[in-house]
Design a protein around this motif. Structure first.
Motif, PDB file in Angstrom:
ATOM      1  N   TRP A  42       0.804  -1.212   0.000  1.00  0.00           N
ATOM      2  CA  TRP A  42       0.000   0.000   0.000  1.00  0.00           C
ATOM      3  C   TRP A  42       0.845   1.275   0.000  1.00  0.00           C
TER       4      TRP A  42
ATOM      5  N   PHE B  51       3.233   2.730  -3.991  1.00  0.00           N
ATOM      6  CA  PHE B  51       2.721   3.674  -4.973  1.00  0.00           C
ATOM      7  C   PHE B  51       2.634   5.085  -4.400  1.00  0.00           C
ATOM      8  N   ALA B  52       2.039   5.209  -3.230  1.00  0.00           N
ATOM      9  CA  ALA B  52       1.839   6.537  -2.638  1.00  0.00           C
ATOM     10  C   ALA B  52       3.166   7.218  -2.312  1.00  0.00           C
TER      11      ALA B  52
ATOM     12  N   GLU C 246       4.935   8.250  -5.528  1.00  0.00           N
ATOM     13  CA  GLU C 246       4.232   9.339  -6.192  1.00  0.00           C
ATOM     14  C   GLU C 246       4.385  10.656  -5.437  1.00  0.00           C
TER      15      GLU C 246
ATOM     16  N   THR D  56       6.131   6.500 -10.107  1.00  0.00           N
ATOM     17  CA  THR D  56       6.748   5.366  -9.439  1.00  0.00           C
ATOM     18  C   THR D  56       7.871   4.920 -10.361  1.00  0.00           C
TER      19      THR D  56
ATOM     20  N   ALA E  35      -1.973  11.660  -3.638  1.00  0.00           N
ATOM     21  CA  ALA E  35      -1.254  10.405  -3.874  1.00  0.00           C
ATOM     22  C   ALA E  35      -1.779   9.304  -2.962  1.00  0.00           C
TER      23      ALA E  35
ATOM     24  N   ARG F 158      -5.699   8.473  -3.948  1.00  0.00           N
ATOM     25  CA  ARG F 158      -5.906   7.675  -5.162  1.00  0.00           C
ATOM     26  C   ARG F 158      -5.408   6.253  -4.981  1.00  0.00           C
ATOM     27  N   ASN F 159      -4.385   6.056  -4.165  1.00  0.00           N
ATOM     28  CA  ASN F 159      -3.840   4.713  -3.996  1.00  0.00           C
ATOM     29  C   ASN F 159      -4.592   3.889  -2.964  1.00  0.00           C
TER      30      ASN F 159
ATOM     31  N   ARG G 161      -7.265   1.738  -4.498  1.00  0.00           N
ATOM     32  CA  ARG G 161      -6.902   0.528  -5.243  1.00  0.00           C
ATOM     33  C   ARG G 161      -7.706  -0.663  -4.738  1.00  0.00           C
TER      34      ARG G 161
ATOM     35  N   GLY H  67      -9.926   5.863  -8.218  1.00  0.00           N
ATOM     36  CA  GLY H  67      -8.985   6.625  -7.403  1.00  0.00           C
ATOM     37  C   GLY H  67      -8.643   7.969  -8.026  1.00  0.00           C
ATOM     38  N   ASP H  68      -8.576   8.023  -9.358  1.00  0.00           N
ATOM     39  CA  ASP H  68      -8.302   9.285 -10.038  1.00  0.00           C
ATOM     40  C   ASP H  68      -9.479  10.246  -9.917  1.00  0.00           C
TER      41      ASP H  68
END
Length: 193
Positions: free
Chosen positions: A19, A22-23, A26, A33, A56, A59-60, A63, A90-91
């Motif tokens: 988890w 990605f965050a 970003e 990433t 960030a 949006r992650n 997921r 998420g976007d």
């Protein structure tokens, strides 16, 4: 107690990697990433600005929803197919979009710059930086507008520039061509870099 500490630590580390990967990247790499960097893509705000930590993370975290009903991102893929920007849930929640990145030497204005460059004439010195941004923003986004909205917007901007500068379009010159010429003359004056 020590027997349960190992599995608990392993679960925590796995969670943090899955988890956080990605965050964290970003946030640190301003929307990229390692995989996005290799692919030449980046996450940005819908406005075109870099994302912040909240976006960030937000949006992650979604997921988990995008992955439903399983690991193949079923819900996320359906969501992406239903919009023309291929945005996942998420976007939408974070107000972000994934874009292809171009090296700065490849970035050029999308309007015609091949015509002769001349020095600023007439009252082009009266055009403010905000008005230049207005012209260039319109020119770069005009193809996203409905035709009637596009024409009305162009005419309003052109009327404003004509009133301020005294510059008149040539006979049968399209309003977009007039705005391109006006922006080019202001840029060529060297007042705004």
């Amino acid at each position: 107690m020590p027997k349960t500490l190992g599995p608990a630590l392993a679960i925590f580390v796995g969670f943090a990697i899955y988890w956080g990967y990605f965050a964290i990247f970003e946030i640190i790499w301003k929307g990229q990433t390692p995989g996005k960097r290799v692919a030449g893509i980046r996450v940005i705000k819908e406005s075109g600005r870099p994302i912040n930590a909240f976006e960030a993370i937000g949006r992650n975290l979604l997921r988990a929803v995008d992955m439903q009903p399983g690991v193949l991102y079923g819900f996320g893929m359906v969501c992406m197919m239903l919009n023309k920007q291929s945005r996942r849930l998420g976007d939408y929640v974070a107000g972000t979009v994934v874009v292809h990145e171009k090296p700065s030497e490849e970035v050029r204005p999308t309007w015609n710059t091949a015509s002769q460059a001349g020095s600023a004439t007439g009252g082009m010195g009266q055009v403010t930086a905000e008005e230049l941004v207005l012209i260039e923003t319109y020119l770069s986004r005009r193809f996203d507008l409905e035709p009637d909205v596009r024409l009305r917007t162009a005419i309003q901007i052109a009327d404003r520039i004509k009133a301020k500068t005294g510059l008149e379009p040539q006979a049968h010159q399209h309003v977009d061509d007039f705005l391109e010429e006006a922006a080019r003359k202001v840029r060529d004056s060297g007042r705004f870099q």
